[in-house]
Design a protein around this motif. Structure first.
Motif, mmCIF file in Angstrom:
data_model
loop_
_atom_site.group_PDB
_atom_site.id
_atom_site.type_symbol
_atom_site.label_atom_id
_atom_site.label_comp_id
_atom_site.label_asym_id
_atom_site.label_seq_id
_atom_site.Cartn_x
_atom_site.Cartn_y
_atom_site.Cartn_z
ATOM 1 N N VAL A 30 47.386 35.543 40.466
ATOM 2 C CA VAL A 30 46.937 36.453 41.529
ATOM 3 C C VAL A 30 47.511 37.843 41.291
ATOM 4 N N SER A 31 48.776 37.922 40.959
ATOM 5 C CA SER A 31 49.413 39.224 40.733
ATOM 6 C C SER A 31 48.745 39.979 39.583
ATOM 7 N N GLN A 32 48.419 39.259 38.510
ATOM 8 C CA GLN A 32 47.782 39.903 37.355
ATOM 9 C C GLN A 32 46.404 40.446 37.717
ATOM 10 N N GLN A 33 45.628 39.679 38.488
ATOM 11 C CA GLN A 33 44.297 40.125 38.871
ATOM 12 C C GLN A 33 44.354 41.318 39.816
ATOM 13 N N LEU A 34 45.313 41.325 40.725
ATOM 14 C CA LEU A 34 45.457 42.462 41.632
ATOM 15 C C LEU A 34 45.909 43.706 40.874
ATOM 16 N N ALA A 35 46.780 43.536 39.888
ATOM 17 C CA ALA A 35 47.210 44.673 39.068
ATOM 18 C C ALA A 35 46.025 45.242 38.284
ATOM 19 N N LEU A 36 45.157 44.370 37.772
ATOM 20 C CA LEU A 36 43.975 44.829 37.049
ATOM 21 C C LEU A 36 43.034 45.578 37.985
ATOM 22 N N LEU A 37 42.880 45.080 39.224
ATOM 23 C CA LEU A 37 42.042 45.769 40.201
ATOM 24 C C LEU A 37 42.588 47.169 40.477
ATOM 25 N N GLU A 38 43.895 47.294 40.559
ATOM 26 C CA GLU A 38 44.509 48.591 40.818
ATOM 27 C C GLU A 38 44.260 49.546 39.660
ATOM 28 N N ARG A 39 44.326 49.034 38.436
ATOM 29 C CA ARG A 39 44.038 49.887 37.278
ATOM 30 C C ARG A 39 42.582 50.325 37.293
ATOM 31 N N GLU A 40 41.687 49.414 37.668
ATOM 32 C CA GLU A 40 40.264 49.762 37.746
ATOM 33 C C GLU A 40 40.029 50.838 38.810
ATOM 34 N N ALA A 41 40.761 50.746 39.902
ATOM 35 C CA ALA A 41 40.583 51.720 40.985
ATOM 36 C C ALA A 41 41.122 53.094 40.608
ATOM 37 N N GLY A 42 42.100 53.137 39.725
ATOM 38 C CA GLY A 42 42.669 54.408 39.301
ATOM 39 C C GLY A 42 43.543 55.073 40.336
ATOM 40 N N THR A 43 43.973 54.312 41.332
ATOM 41 C CA THR A 43 44.846 54.845 42.383
ATOM 42 C C THR A 43 45.675 53.696 42.938
ATOM 43 N N PRO A 44 46.863 53.962 43.432
ATOM 44 C CA PRO A 44 47.695 52.859 43.962
ATOM 45 C C PRO A 44 47.027 52.167 45.144
ATOM 46 N N LEU A 45 46.914 50.869 45.046
ATOM 47 C CA LEU A 45 46.357 50.051 46.134
ATOM 48 C C LEU A 45 47.450 49.321 46.899
ATOM 49 N N PHE A 46 48.619 49.208 46.289
ATOM 50 C CA PHE A 46 49.704 48.420 46.888
ATOM 51 C C PHE A 46 51.009 49.190 46.747
ATOM 52 N N GLU A 47 51.916 48.910 47.647
ATOM 53 C CA GLU A 47 53.287 49.366 47.493
ATOM 54 C C GLU A 47 54.208 48.204 47.822
ATOM 55 N N ARG A 48 55.251 48.099 47.043
ATOM 56 C CA ARG A 48 56.168 46.973 47.225
ATOM 57 C C ARG A 48 57.182 47.284 48.315
ATOM 58 N N ARG A 49 57.292 46.330 49.245
ATOM 59 C CA ARG A 49 58.312 46.413 50.286
ATOM 60 C C ARG A 49 59.105 45.125 50.261
#
Length: 304
Positions: free
Chosen positions: A34-53
């Protein structure tokens, strides 16, 4: 940007469930996948989608915006599938239904027999869940429909966007060790001094029974907590206490117990819940009709 439906679904699930671990558990993936797929989605978007808390992820403003579009896209894809389902003449359809033990023992087989007779093109898969968990699974699309319960002493809260179709009304009966009570019927106060076998108070059934007892003037002395009615009946048969059980919960009834009518007995209504947007799905309506007919064959009281 052309994100895959798969990654959009993961984003939608993350928004709904809150953690990557919860998404992985719900969809039967590994956390790393799941983490890898979400990271790939973020790269595709070209902008930060998540921030770690801390140890979790929180959606950024851009992430929330994309998650909103993901909901719309996924709903449209699902609607298109349902439209093709309706357009097919005699095409095979599979429904996924949420059930629990007492429904799966008697009502579900009766309904599926009728459904198979009238609509052999419709197949049904089932998932056994706690009654408290089924509506959430229907709302998020994990299930097409589910059986749900309402107790006269403790109605279940309504869930937005879901429709409930009442199928039958069950009575609750006193279950006591054979020969322990010499009467044709009892009231809840008659059982006040006995040890009780009932479900945990966090369960809908356990809470409803405790509320009914308190309304009758006492708090039951719970000696044994049993989530399934069949387990509670077995403990009563062993002489370990008394309980109450619904009509469906008495199938099958073990030896060693007496079933007594309850004066002013609480009732529970069995309904089928599905999403409001699915109201016109013909296979779903065929399932509801078949289960209602099955309930009538079992002698359950029709719901108003």
């Amino acid at each position: 940007m052309e994100p895959s439906l798969h990654r959009l679904r993961l984003l939608h699930e993350l928004e709904r469930r809150g953690t990557v671990t919860a998404v992985a558990t719900a969809l039967d993936y590994t956390v790393s996948a799941v983490s890898q797929q979400l990271a790939l989605l973020e790269r595709e978007a070209g902008t930060p989608l998540f921030e770690r808390r801390g140890r979790g992820l929180v959606l950024t403003e851009a992430g929330l915006l994309l998650a909103g579009h993901a909901r719309t896209i996924l709903a449209a894809v699902e609607d298109a599938g349902h439209a093709m389902e309706s357009a097919r003449s005699g095409g095979a359809t599979t429904l996924t239904a949420g059930v629990w033990a007492s429904v799966a023992t008697a009502l579900l087989p009766a309904g599926l027999t009728i459904l198979g007779r009238d609509h052999p093109e419709i197949s049904v898969r089932t998932r056994e869940l706690a009654p408290e968990d089924t509506t959430g699974a229907v709302r998020d699309g994990s299930l097409d429909l589910s059986f749900v319960l309402d107790y006269s002493s403790y109605p279940m809260a309504r869930v937005p966007d879901l429709v409930r179709v009442p199928i039958a009304v069950e009575s609750l009966h006193a279950v006591v060790p054979t020969g322990s009570i010499r009467a044709d019927e009892v009231s809840l106060p008659d059982l006040a001094g006995a040890p009780w076998v009932i479900a945990h108070p966090r369960s809908h059934f356990g809470r409803a029974v405790r509320i009914a007892c308190r309304e009758a003037g006492f708090d039951p002395e719970v000696k044994h907590e049993a989530g399934e009615q069949s387990t509670a009946l077995a403990l009563v048969a062993a002489g370990l206490g008394v309980t109450v059980a619904s009509d469906l919960g008495l199938v099958p009834t073990p030896e060693g117990v007496d079933i007594l009518p309850l004066v002013e007995a609480p009732t529970r209504t069995v309904s089928i819940a599905f999403r409001e947007r699915d109201t016109r799905r013909r296979p779903l309506q065929a399932f509801v009709d078949a289960v209602a007919e099955g309930a009538a064959h079992l002698g359950l009281t029709p719901a108003a």
